[in-house]
Design an enzyme around this catalytic site. Structure first.
Site, PDB file in Angstrom:
ATOM      1  N   HIS A 113       0.793  -1.315  -0.073  1.00 30.36           N
ATOM      2  CA  HIS A 113      -0.100   0.061   0.001  1.00 30.36           C
ATOM      3  C   HIS A 113       0.995   1.248  -0.104  1.00 30.36           C
ATOM      4  CE1 HIS A 113      -2.765   3.035   1.779  1.00 30.36           C
ATOM      5  NE2 HIS A 113      -3.943   2.162   1.572  1.00 30.36           N
TER       6      HIS A 113
ATOM      7  N   ASP B 122       2.913  -4.841   7.971  1.00 26.14           N
ATOM      8  CA  ASP B 122       1.751  -4.090   7.952  1.00 26.14           C
ATOM      9  C   ASP B 122       0.558  -5.131   7.873  1.00 26.14           C
ATOM     10  OD1 ASP B 122      -0.668  -2.913   6.965  1.00 26.14           O
ATOM     11  OD2 ASP B 122       0.268  -2.079   4.898  1.00 26.14           O
TER      12      ASP B 122
ATOM     13  N   GLN C  34      -4.604  -5.763   6.532  1.00 30.09           N
ATOM     14  CA  GLN C  34      -5.415  -6.615   5.999  1.00 30.09           C
ATOM     15  C   GLN C  34      -5.348  -8.089   6.378  1.00 30.09           C
ATOM     16  OE1 GLN C  34      -7.518  -5.565   3.543  1.00 30.09           O
ATOM     17  NE2 GLN C  34      -6.997  -3.570   3.368  1.00 30.09           N
TER      18      GLN C  34
ATOM     19  N   LYS D 131     -10.722  -1.536  10.165  1.00 27.47           N
ATOM     20  CA  LYS D 131     -10.671  -2.695   9.349  1.00 27.47           C
ATOM     21  C   LYS D 131     -11.022  -3.890  10.079  1.00 27.47           C
ATOM     22  CE  LYS D 131      -7.361  -0.776   5.888  1.00 27.47           C
ATOM     23  NZ  LYS D 131      -8.204  -0.109   5.029  1.00 27.47           N
TER      24      LYS D 131
ATOM     25  N   CYS E 251      -4.451   2.538  -3.516  1.00 23.05           N
ATOM     26  CA  CYS E 251      -3.613   2.905  -3.031  1.00 23.05           C
ATOM     27  C   CYS E 251      -2.425   1.932  -3.400  1.00 23.05           C
ATOM     28  CB  CYS E 251      -3.744   3.331  -1.434  1.00 23.05           C
ATOM     29  SG  CYS E 251      -5.070   4.648  -1.120  1.00 23.05           S
TER      30      CYS E 251
END
Lengths: 152, 415
Positions: free
Chosen positions: B132, B209, B212, B235, B373
């Protein structure tokens, strides 16, 4: 949330929009353009690029219009390019203002010089897509601005 | 760890779960909402909404300040949420859990307070080709400032990381590896533990990261052994404006603050300021107290369902959706790695993703369209954008069927 009319997509994706999308006009690049401008939509990566050549009287004699992105951007770019030839920069600025106003406020009676761009009025029902329709217009405005500042 | 209540595992009732999410009951454009944009943000269960309302109705006060009752209750709620999140990701210590605004802020904190101190001219920071923008731009800024190099691990045509290339890229010059756990644009689940141990062999710390990943699978800081892990609350069925940065305590202790202000100091004089202990050193100013408490409620909700059920349900949906989309002529799936989580990214031969998105929206179907993104991913696949349906545990096969029907409508218009 506001309800939109049931399946009005034949409106958004009407014949005129789809014609310009499938067969965009004035895509050939031109050499030694007087005005060149390219605008991106940073949120979606879409792009509209214009090249304009002026004749001795300062009127548009050749136009190149290329875009990448959705049907609305591509149709708007093609439709806008049709409206440029034969116009002075002053006239183009007036058309640009009229087009922008029409996308936010509707056309009223003042539709001079908008031509096929009037078909984009349907986009007003999809507020998030208005910026797609206006991207080539921003390129035109920025191009004219840069041309004037260069010309001093 | 959050493997869930095994007695409940046999009885995952998606309709009952959907009842917990009030937004899913509404109509959009005259159709029942089909929400397939969970990768952008997830919906919130009533318990999370109630936690926010309850906090502002009964508890609201500032934390770590007053001796009065409400301030103590607010502090207990805020610190209680931190402990819930520590258990949720199996971190060793509450001090390693820093409340941020979102994943982006967590990454920027590490860029500022770790990378700027340790990266010099000629050093390398390694990212992947499927990051991202928030896991690219902070490193570009550091590299430009320090004269360091941003190295990019390539991916194959399915969206898998090329581990051989990663191995080759690692060297004593590698000062940090920052890689996504699950790709937001492709859905690929990366071999995170292996990525971490390979970097550690060169003494390089690793930031994952996890934005997700955390909504879809259990993540365990001890198993992953990563040095930093960043994710967003919104999220994970929590509110917007609250996120988490996990960091190993020895690293965090050695790092200078990210922002200066109240709460992050022990004492201030104009001659000398003494910074507060972890985690407060990195939490300057009044935090999003309600957000933190509501994120704790979201973690409770997820724990109550259990990842056994969540993962099984989502894997079945992904399998069903993959089969449905690949059987439509003119639709191409982007991201076909064997290990994926919750993402169906696709393009259509004759319709731009924005047009797909508008036509689906007319039928009440919410998906994301654009570059997500992740422009380098789009460039890698030579496409301007994709349409992305992203799943959560409250999605159903009927949602996928609606998506397929919506795509049929796109085909009618665009052929």
């Amino acid at each position: 949330m506001p309800q939109q009319p049931e399946v009005p997509l034949d409106g958004l994706y009407g014949d005129l929009v789809m014609d310009h999308y499938r067969h965009p006009h004035n895509r050939a690049l031109i050499s030694e353009a007087d005005i060149e401008a390219e605008e991106f939509n940073p949120f979606c990566g879409d792009r509209a690029a214009l090249q304009i050549k002026l004749d001795g009287q300062g009127k548009v004699c050749n136009v190149s219009a290329r875009s990448e992105g959705c049907s609305i951007i591509q149709a708007a770019t093609s439709m806008l390019s049709d409206m440029l030839p034969g116009k002075s920069l002053c006239e183009l600025t007036a058309i640009a203002e009229r087009f922008r106003a029409s996308m936010y406020n509707g056309t009223g009676d003042d539709t001079e010089g908008l031509g096929d761009l009037l078909a984009l009025q349907v986009v007003r029902r999809y507020p998030v897509r208005i910026k797609c329709a206006l991207l080539p217009l921003v390129a035109l405005e920025e191009g004219i601005k840069a041309y004037h500042s260069k010309a001093g | 760890m959050t493997t869930g209540d095994r007695t409940a595992a046999a009885a995952f009732d998606v309709e009952k779960v959907r009842d917990d999410f009030p937004i899913l009951k509404q109509q959009v454009n005259g159709h029942p909402l089909v929400y397939l944009d969970n990768g952008a943000t997830s919906q919130k269960p009533q318990s999370v909404i109630d936690a926010i309302v309850r906090y502002y109705t009964t508890t609201n006060a500032n934390v770590h300040r007053g001796v009065h009752t409400l301030s103590q209750q607010a502090t207990d709620g805020y610190e209680g949420a931190r402990a819930k999140i520590r258990r949720f990701i199996n971190a060793g210590d509450d001090r390693e859990i820093i409340f941020t605004r979102n994943t982006t802020e967590g990454i920027n904190l590490v860029a500022h307070s770790y990378a700027r101190q340790h990266v010099g001219p000629g050093d390398d920071i390694i990212v992947s080709n499927m990051e991202h923008h928030s896991n690219i731009v902070p490193w570009q800024i550091v590299c430009e400032e320090k004269g360091a190099n941003l190295r990019v691990v390539p991916i194959d045509d399915t969206g898998e990381l090329l581990m051989d290339e990663y191995e080759k890229m690692l060297s004593p010059r590698t000062k940090l590896v920052s890689i996504t756990h699950v790709s937001n644009a492709l859905g690929t689940i990366l071999p995170a533990a292996q990525i971490v141990s390979m970097a550690h062999a060169y003494g390089a710390p690793v930031l994952l990261d996890g934005a997700q990943a955390v909504p879809h699978m259990p993540v365990d800081m001890q198993e992953l052994d990563c040095d930093f892990y960043a994710f967003s609350g919104h999220k994970l069925f929590g509110p917007t404006g609250i996120g988490i940065l996990y960091g190993k305590s020895d690293l965090l202790e050695a790092m200078p603050p990210f922002m200066g202000g109240g709460d992050m100091i022990k004492s201030v004089t104009f001659e000398k300021t003494i910074y507060n202990d972890l985690p407060y050193k990195f939490e300057a100013g009044t935090p999003d107290i309600a957000g933190a408490i509501a994120l704790g409620a979201a973690v409770d909700y997820v724990n109550n369902l259990g990842f056994d059920q969540i993962t099984a349900h989502e894997e079945e949906l992904l399998r069903y959706g993959t089969q449905a989309l690949t059987s439509i002529a003119g639709v191409k799936l982007i991201g076909t790695a064997p290990h994926k989580a919750g993402i169906l990214s696709f393009t259509m031969d004759n319709a731009h993703p924005h047009d797909i998105g508008t036509i689906l929206d007319e039928q009440g179907i919410a998906i994301r369209t654009g570059h997500h993104c992740a422009q380098p991913v789009m460039l890698r696949f030579q496409i301007p954008a994709t349409a992305r349906a992203s799943l959560a545990f409250y999605n159903t096969k009927e949602d996928i069927d609606a998506l397929v029907k919506g795509i049929d409508r796109v085909l009618e218009v665009f052929g």
